[in-house]
Design a protein around this motif. Structure first.
Motif, PDB file in Angstrom:
ATOM      1  N   VAL A 144       0.872  -1.169   0.000  1.00  0.00           N
ATOM      2  CA  VAL A 144       0.000   0.000   0.000  1.00  0.00           C
ATOM      3  C   VAL A 144       0.908   1.218   0.000  1.00  0.00           C
ATOM      4  O   VAL A 144       1.894   1.256   0.756  1.00  0.00           O
ATOM      5  CB  VAL A 144      -0.877  -0.006   1.281  1.00  0.00           C
ATOM      6  CG1 VAL A 144      -1.668   1.275   1.393  1.00  0.00           C
ATOM      7  CG2 VAL A 144      -1.810  -1.199   1.287  1.00  0.00           C
ATOM      8  N   GLU A 145       0.627   2.182  -0.870  1.00  0.00           N
ATOM      9  CA  GLU A 145       1.485   3.369  -0.921  1.00  0.00           C
ATOM     10  C   GLU A 145       0.725   4.595  -0.438  1.00  0.00           C
ATOM     11  O   GLU A 145      -0.375   4.878  -0.916  1.00  0.00           O
ATOM     12  CB  GLU A 145       1.977   3.621  -2.352  1.00  0.00           C
ATOM     13  CG  GLU A 145       2.907   4.833  -2.421  1.00  0.00           C
ATOM     14  CD  GLU A 145       3.572   5.002  -3.761  1.00  0.00           C
ATOM     15  OE1 GLU A 145       3.127   4.319  -4.705  1.00  0.00           O
ATOM     16  OE2 GLU A 145       4.532   5.786  -3.861  1.00  0.00           O
ATOM     17  N   PHE A 146       1.329   5.280   0.524  1.00  0.00           N
ATOM     18  CA  PHE A 146       0.761   6.523   1.060  1.00  0.00           C
ATOM     19  C   PHE A 146       1.611   7.672   0.526  1.00  0.00           C
ATOM     20  O   PHE A 146       2.847   7.602   0.560  1.00  0.00           O
ATOM     21  CB  PHE A 146       0.797   6.532   2.590  1.00  0.00           C
ATOM     22  CG  PHE A 146      -0.071   5.483   3.215  1.00  0.00           C
ATOM     23  CD1 PHE A 146       0.377   4.179   3.382  1.00  0.00           C
ATOM     24  CD2 PHE A 146      -1.367   5.781   3.635  1.00  0.00           C
ATOM     25  CE1 PHE A 146      -0.425   3.207   3.955  1.00  0.00           C
ATOM     26  CE2 PHE A 146      -2.180   4.825   4.217  1.00  0.00           C
ATOM     27  CZ  PHE A 146      -1.700   3.524   4.371  1.00  0.00           C
ATOM     28  N   THR A 147       0.959   8.741   0.045  1.00  0.00           N
ATOM     29  CA  THR A 147       1.737   9.866  -0.483  1.00  0.00           C
ATOM     30  C   THR A 147       1.163  11.171   0.049  1.00  0.00           C
ATOM     31  O   THR A 147      -0.032  11.262   0.325  1.00  0.00           O
ATOM     32  CB  THR A 147       1.660   9.900  -2.032  1.00  0.00           C
ATOM     33  OG1 THR A 147       0.278   9.868  -2.413  1.00  0.00           O
ATOM     34  CG2 THR A 147       2.370   8.713  -2.651  1.00  0.00           C
ATOM     35  N   GLY A 148       2.073  12.173   0.201  1.00  0.00           N
ATOM     36  CA  GLY A 148       1.620  13.509   0.590  1.00  0.00           C
ATOM     37  C   GLY A 148       1.582  13.667   2.095  1.00  0.00           C
ATOM     38  O   GLY A 148       0.709  13.108   2.742  1.00  0.00           O
ATOM     39  N   ASN A 149       2.555  14.412   2.666  1.00  0.00           N
ATOM     40  CA  ASN A 149       2.572  14.677   4.125  1.00  0.00           C
ATOM     41  C   ASN A 149       2.376  13.403   4.921  1.00  0.00           C
ATOM     42  O   ASN A 149       1.487  13.338   5.765  1.00  0.00           O
ATOM     43  CB  ASN A 149       1.477  15.685   4.491  1.00  0.00           C
ATOM     44  CG  ASN A 149       1.614  16.962   3.727  1.00  0.00           C
ATOM     45  OD1 ASN A 149       2.660  17.612   3.808  1.00  0.00           O
ATOM     46  ND2 ASN A 149       0.597  17.298   2.947  1.00  0.00           N
ATOM     47  N   VAL A 150       3.164  12.410   4.663  1.00  0.00           N
ATOM     48  CA  VAL A 150       2.968  11.109   5.326  1.00  0.00           C
ATOM     49  C   VAL A 150       3.580  11.143   6.728  1.00  0.00           C
ATOM     50  O   VAL A 150       4.692  11.652   6.915  1.00  0.00           O
ATOM     51  CB  VAL A 150       3.614   9.969   4.525  1.00  0.00           C
ATOM     52  CG1 VAL A 150       3.330   8.633   5.200  1.00  0.00           C
ATOM     53  CG2 VAL A 150       3.118   9.970   3.090  1.00  0.00           C
ATOM     54  N   LYS A 151       2.809  10.618   7.697  1.00  0.00           N
ATOM     55  CA  LYS A 151       3.337  10.460   9.057  1.00  0.00           C
ATOM     56  C   LYS A 151       3.018   9.054   9.518  1.00  0.00           C
ATOM     57  O   LYS A 151       1.863   8.650   9.483  1.00  0.00           O
ATOM     58  CB  LYS A 151       2.687  11.485   9.990  1.00  0.00           C
ATOM     59  CG  LYS A 151       3.106  11.320  11.449  1.00  0.00           C
ATOM     60  CD  LYS A 151       2.472  12.376  12.329  1.00  0.00           C
ATOM     61  CE  LYS A 151       2.906  12.221  13.783  1.00  0.00           C
ATOM     62  NZ  LYS A 151       2.285  13.232  14.669  1.00  0.00           N
ATOM     63  N   ALA A 152       4.062   8.318   9.907  1.00  0.00           N
ATOM     64  CA  ALA A 152       3.842   6.937  10.386  1.00  0.00           C
ATOM     65  C   ALA A 152       4.324   6.857  11.823  1.00  0.00           C
ATOM     66  O   ALA A 152       5.422   7.326  12.139  1.00  0.00           O
ATOM     67  CB  ALA A 152       4.602   5.950   9.519  1.00  0.00           C
ATOM     68  N   VAL A 153       3.478   6.290  12.687  1.00  0.00           N
ATOM     69  CA  VAL A 153       3.832   6.183  14.107  1.00  0.00           C
ATOM     70  C   VAL A 153       3.784   4.708  14.489  1.00  0.00           C
ATOM     71  O   VAL A 153       2.800   4.017  14.172  1.00  0.00           O
ATOM     72  CB  VAL A 153       2.844   6.978  14.984  1.00  0.00           C
ATOM     73  CG1 VAL A 153       3.195   6.824  16.453  1.00  0.00           C
ATOM     74  CG2 VAL A 153       2.817   8.442  14.574  1.00  0.00           C
ATOM     75  N   ARG A 154       4.855   4.236  15.120  1.00  0.00           N
ATOM     76  CA  ARG A 154       4.863   2.844  15.576  1.00  0.00           C
ATOM     77  C   ARG A 154       5.615   2.819  16.894  1.00  0.00           C
ATOM     78  O   ARG A 154       6.777   3.221  16.965  1.00  0.00           O
ATOM     79  CB  ARG A 154       5.573   1.964  14.554  1.00  0.00           C
ATOM     80  CG  ARG A 154       5.647   0.502  14.947  1.00  0.00           C
ATOM     81  CD  ARG A 154       6.270  -0.303  13.805  1.00  0.00           C
ATOM     82  NE  ARG A 154       6.364  -1.702  14.143  1.00  0.00           N
ATOM     83  CZ  ARG A 154       7.416  -2.244  14.750  1.00  0.00           C
ATOM     84  NH1 ARG A 154       8.466  -1.485  15.059  1.00  0.00           N
ATOM     85  NH2 ARG A 154       7.439  -3.531  15.045  1.00  0.00           N
ATOM     86  N   ALA A 155       4.921   2.401  17.927  1.00  0.00           N
ATOM     87  CA  ALA A 155       5.485   2.450  19.288  1.00  0.00           C
ATOM     88  C   ALA A 155       5.999   3.868  19.529  1.00  0.00           C
ATOM     89  O   ALA A 155       5.252   4.826  19.336  1.00  0.00           O
ATOM     90  CB  ALA A 155       6.559   1.405  19.458  1.00  0.00           C
TER      91      ALA A 155
END
Lengths: 194, 156
Positions: free
Chosen positions: B32-43
């Motif tokens: 899955v591709e996310f584009t544009g101001n991407v923020k990923a949070v994990r732990a």
């Protein structure tokens, strides 16, 4: 004429009267049932609608079934080439022979282009995923499903939301746009989105 | 250069939360591709980037007890934060099974900061379970490092 005879005449007349009355009623009812009914001064409404209950329709292209529709009722509006549907249940068939299953409270089918619009509690099920939105459209020519209202797509361990969505049925591609929010659980098997 | 802490600290599985302007998912690609101001949070890790690809295991590739998120690839203005640590690069590639984060610089050097100390190079590899960092140079640019005396323990 003796009293005996007088006594007899009255009931006799009564009996004859009853027979004649019964016969007359029989002949009148029979006349009603057999002669064709003719209606006078009917007003024809130019948006004349035909209401069908429990409708089923199948759309094919080059012999291949593209979608199959069931609804609890369909009101055909002649002037607008539109069928207004209630309690809709549709199966779309993608090129890869997977099925996209859609249900909604109400919808409209363009009887000319076969484009559709669905509203209220729209739910799509595709493989393990469920998509929810308040409105949804199907455009036959490009064979796509799209929504311009907030949608949510989830399976048992992931969830994604966005302001709008397009499913390109021929390419099996889903595109979400606007405030996209995704949550993927790490540890449950098979979380891939498509 | 190599910064070494031997204790093996396997991270417990954690949900991955992503926000972006757009998302595209294709069938059979398990990506899955996310584009544009991407923020990923994990732990306690946060990854910001222009684009983020999340690769999933399929039922065939996923082993027992393994995260179903196989790999995360971030590209474009990547900024990675984990606790006091911060890193900047053009690309970041994270393998969830190995728990290794590789930051690479294309136009600019990848840079890792902690407090006022920093280190930069063509490629920075963070071995999260061992809390170990390896920084590599390229033909043109060498590894550079600055350790501020005031920073605790002088580690990155």
């Amino acid at each position: 004429m003796g009293i005996g005879k007088k006594k007899l005449i009255r009931p006799l007349i009564l009996l004859i009267g009853l027979i004649l009355g019964g016969g007359g009623a029989y002949y009148y009812i029979n006349y009603l049932l057999t002669t064709p009914i003719t209606l006078e001064d009917i007003e024809v409404d130019d948006t004349a609608a035909l209401k069908l209950n429990v409708i089923e329709q199948i759309s094919k292209k080059n012999g291949v079934t593209e979608w199959q529709l069931n609804a609890s009722s369909a009101t055909l509006l002649k002037a607008r080439n539109t069928a207004v549907l209630k309690d809709i249940n549709i199966i779309f068939y993608t090129k890869q022979h997977t099925q996209v299953h859609l249900t909604a409270t109400s919808g409209e089918l363009d009887t000319k282009t076969h484009d559709m619009t669905f509203s209220k509690n729209v739910i799509i099920r595709y493989q393990r995923y469920t998509l929810r939105s308040e409105t949804l459209h199907y455009a036959k020519k490009p064979h796509i499903i799209y929504s311009n209202s907030r949608i949510t797509v989830n399976d048992e361990d992931s969830e994604i939301e966005a302001d709008s969505m397009q499913i390109l049925l021929n390419q099996d591609l889903i595109i979400l746009k606007g405030h996209v929010k995704g949550q993927f659980s790490e540890h449950i098997k098979n979380a891939n989105l498509l | 250069a190599q910064e070494n802490k031997t204790a093996d600290k396997k991270q417990p599985p954690a949900d991955l939360k992503i926000t972006s302007d757009k998302m595209v998912a294709g069938k059979d690609q398990s990506m899955v591709e996310f584009t544009g101001n991407v923020k990923a949070v994990r732990a306690d890790s946060i990854l910001l980037a222009d684009s983020l690809k999340v690769f999933f295991h399929t039922s065939k590739t996923q082993k027992e007890d393994q995260s179903n998120v196989k790999r995360i690839l971030a590209t474009g203005n990547v900024e990675y934060t984990e606790g006091a640590r911060k890193a900047f690069s053009d690309q970041a590639n994270y393998d969830t099974a190995e728990e290794i984060l590789i930051l690479t610089g294309e136009q600019t050097q990848a840079r890792l900061l902690t407090g006022k100390s920093w280190i930069s190079g063509k490629k920075i590899t963070l071995f999260k379970t061992q809390d170990r960092v390896v920084v590599e140079s390229s033909e043109k640019t060498r590894v550079e490092a600055f350790f501020d005396a005031e920073d605790q323990g002088g580690s990155l």
